[in-house]
Design an enzyme around this catalytic site. Structure first.
Site, PDB file in Angstrom:
ATOM      1  N   ASP A   1      13.080 -10.850   0.258  1.00  0.00           N
ATOM      2  CA  ASP A   1      14.041 -11.746   0.895  1.00  0.00           C
ATOM      3  C   ASP A   1      13.678 -13.206   0.606  1.00  0.00           C
ATOM      4  OD1 ASP A   1      16.257 -12.078   2.916  1.00  0.00           O
ATOM      5  OD2 ASP A   1      14.665 -13.127   4.002  1.00  0.00           O
TER       6      ASP A   1
ATOM      7  N   GLU B   1      -1.489  -1.158  -9.700  1.00  0.00           N
ATOM      8  CA  GLU B   1      -2.588  -0.308  -9.234  1.00  0.00           C
ATOM      9  C   GLU B   1      -2.087   1.067  -8.799  1.00  0.00           C
ATOM     10  OE1 GLU B   1      -4.389  -2.370  -6.016  1.00  0.00           O
ATOM     11  OE2 GLU B   1      -4.749  -4.215  -7.161  1.00  0.00           O
TER      12      GLU B   1
END
Length: 549
Positions: free
Chosen positions: A216, A265
């Protein structure tokens, strides 16, 4: 050592599908989608129960608007705790169950992340207020002394998006910055603790199994050094290549590069999606460079009228801007902040994206259906806002006293009529809330809402719902649809768009009259009845046709 969990539906580590390049992503506004506990408010259990519907609709992923712990000053975009679910929506156990069910159904889940500001009830901010000037916690927000003899004036001339000054004074005399509501103090992204906290928040939800984040106000995190005055007219309109000192600062890109490293990751191709309001598509492309985000919303396309010349221009500009950075273009017609396109297209151009008039609803629906087929034929990824597959119009007749959009009660700023697109969607033809839930609905649904429900439209070949189902099924089947970065424009009469992709042609008549053209192939799908004869086809007004060639 923390174990990083792969999303159950994702491919094995090391396998790359680039699923997001051609994905159709369905936005769920949880409070208005489905109510699982009968309290009149949509919740995670309601969403979970309707996941098979979304699987059968044919979407690839579901984006959930905020469900975090929040006082709801701005419908959840004021977050008090980023690692907790607001009780109105359920619990972390409900979120875990939703994620597992979605992955079992082959759906991916993208969640909203709100990093520009927190709630004024966030622990950091509450402690900053208690501890007073000089507190280390105040450095994590933008606290400043005021101007004037007694500090009675705001620190600068910035205005809030919701209207009025972007500063609020606290009892000890200092002011804090909020680009939105006063209940939404902006974080200071110059402070390393803010960076550390949000990397931790990312890992928390990635460990839960989410497949990505819609970020956002992605353009707003970094402010110009020194928070300078603007000193000119309408601050909120980004004109030409102007960049406001509180929006689209170059410093945001280092933040997203660090976030991208966190996502790498994890197995399963997790993604970042930017809600970045920028003055040009080219500026938006900077957010989706190879080491930053994966997608950025295409607000220029969302704001385009149902007009062939305008549409072709924004399509060309969008594809050209994304191609050098290797990102997919995205296409969207509606969301939780704008008037639904079935109503926008029912009104004359020039009224903006917020309306209070229903317009010609039959015309709006016809254009909306045609615009949907055009959007789904374009190269890249598409977003569908809940209920648009039912052809829902905005509910423009809501009385002022029931409206809950926080910007509605303010004197200026946003128009404040976002409630019209947030009315709970209808699932059944009757009942107190048309199947939304057993306890009514938090915003009143109009009389006759059931005629547009999932139940009413299922099985009706002429319905908008079945049009979406067929379109999304064909999009999966046709090699020329979905991911890609180019198309070939074909000659067409004025007001008609025609383009070719691999084994596929799309023709869209945006005019108010029928147009006769050569038939480019075999009809796959159309939003209206189309007749072909002697190698010619008459395209009705406001009609899009998909062709196999």
């Amino acid at each position: 050592m923390t174990q990083h969990l792969a999303a159950p539906a994702a491919p094995a580590s090391g396998t790359h599908t680039d699923w997001w390049r051609g994905a159709v992503i369905y936005q769920v506004y949880p409070r208005s989608f489905a109510d699982g506990n009968g309290d009149g408010m949509g919740d995670l259990d309601g969403v979970r129960a309707r996941l098979p519907y979304l699987r059968d609709l044919g979407v690839d992923a579901v984006w959930l608007s905020p469900f975090y712990a929040s006082p709801q000053a701005d419908a959840g975009y004021d977050v008090a705790d980023y690692r907790a679910i607001d009780p109105m929506f359920g619990s972390l156990l409900d979120a875990d169950a939703l994620l597992r069910d979605a992955h079992d159904l082959g759906l991916r889940i993208i969640v909203d992340l709100v990093p520009n500001h927190s709630s004024d009830r966030h622990d950091w901010f509450r402690r900053a207020l208690r501890e007073g000037p000089g507190s280390p916690l105040r450095e994590r927000y933008h606290f400043r002394p005021g101007k004037g003899e007694d500090g009675e004036l705001p620190p600068n001339d910035w205005e809030s998006v919701f209207g009025g000054p972007a500063w609020t004074r606290v009892p000890d005399g200092e002011w804090y910055l909020h680009l939105f509501a006063p209940e939404q103090p902006d974080f200071n992204w110059e402070h390393p603790a803010v960076h550390d906290e949000f990397r931790s928040i990312l890992r928390f939800w990635l460990d839960m199994g989410v497949d990505g984040f819609r970020v956002d106000v992605a353009h707003g995190l970094v402010k110009a050094e020194g928070l300078p005055d603007i000193g000119r007219g309408d601050q909120l309109k980004l004109l030409g290549n102007d960049v406001m000192p509180f929006f689209d600062q170059d410093g945001v890109h280092e933040i997203y590069r660090s976030w991208r490293k966190v996502l790498t990751e994890y197995a399963g191709e997790r993604i970042l999606v930017a809600e970045a309001w920028t003055p040009t598509v080219e500026r938006a492309a900077a957010y989706v460079r190879q080491d930053e985000m994966h997608q950025a919303f295409n607000f220029q396309y969302l704001g385009t009228h149902w007009d062939a010349t305008e549409l072709r221009e924004v399509i060309d500009v969008s594809l050209a801007a994304m191609r050098p950075v290797g990102a997919p273009a995205t296409w969207v017609l509606s969301n939780h902040d704008v008037t639904r396109h079935a109503t926008r297209f029912a009104n004359p151009p020039g009224l903006g994206t917020q309306l209070r008039t229903a317009g010609d609803r039959a015309l709006g629906l016809r254009r909306a259906r045609a615009a949907t087929l055009l959007m789904l034929a374009l190269p890249g990824s598409a977003y569908v806002y809940q209920g648009e597959e039912l052809g829902l119009p905005d509910v423009t007749e809501l009385p002022d006293e029931v409206r809950q959009d926080p910007s509605f009660v303010r004197a200026s700023g946003q128009d404040g009529f976002r409630d019209g697109c947030r009315v709970p969607i209808p699932w059944t033809t009757d009942g107190s809330s048309y199947g939304f839930g057993a306890g009514g609905s938090w915003l009143p649904q109009p009389e006759g809402w059931g005629e547009l429900s999932v139940q009413a439209q299922t099985g009706d070949p002429a319905s908008t719902l079945e049009l979406y189902r067929r379109a999304l099924a064909l999009r999966r089947e046709q090699p020329g649809l979905g991911a890609g970065d180019s198309l070939e424009w074909l000659e067409a009469p004025e007001g008609v768009l025609a383009f070719r992709r691999d084994g596929f042609v799309c023709t869209a008549n945006t005019t108010g009259a029928a147009v006769r053209i050569p038939a480019p192939g075999r009809i796959l799908l159309s939003n209206a009845e189309v007749e072909t004869a002697d190698g010619k086809v008459e395209l009705p007004a406001d009609t899009t046709v998909w062709w196999a060639v």
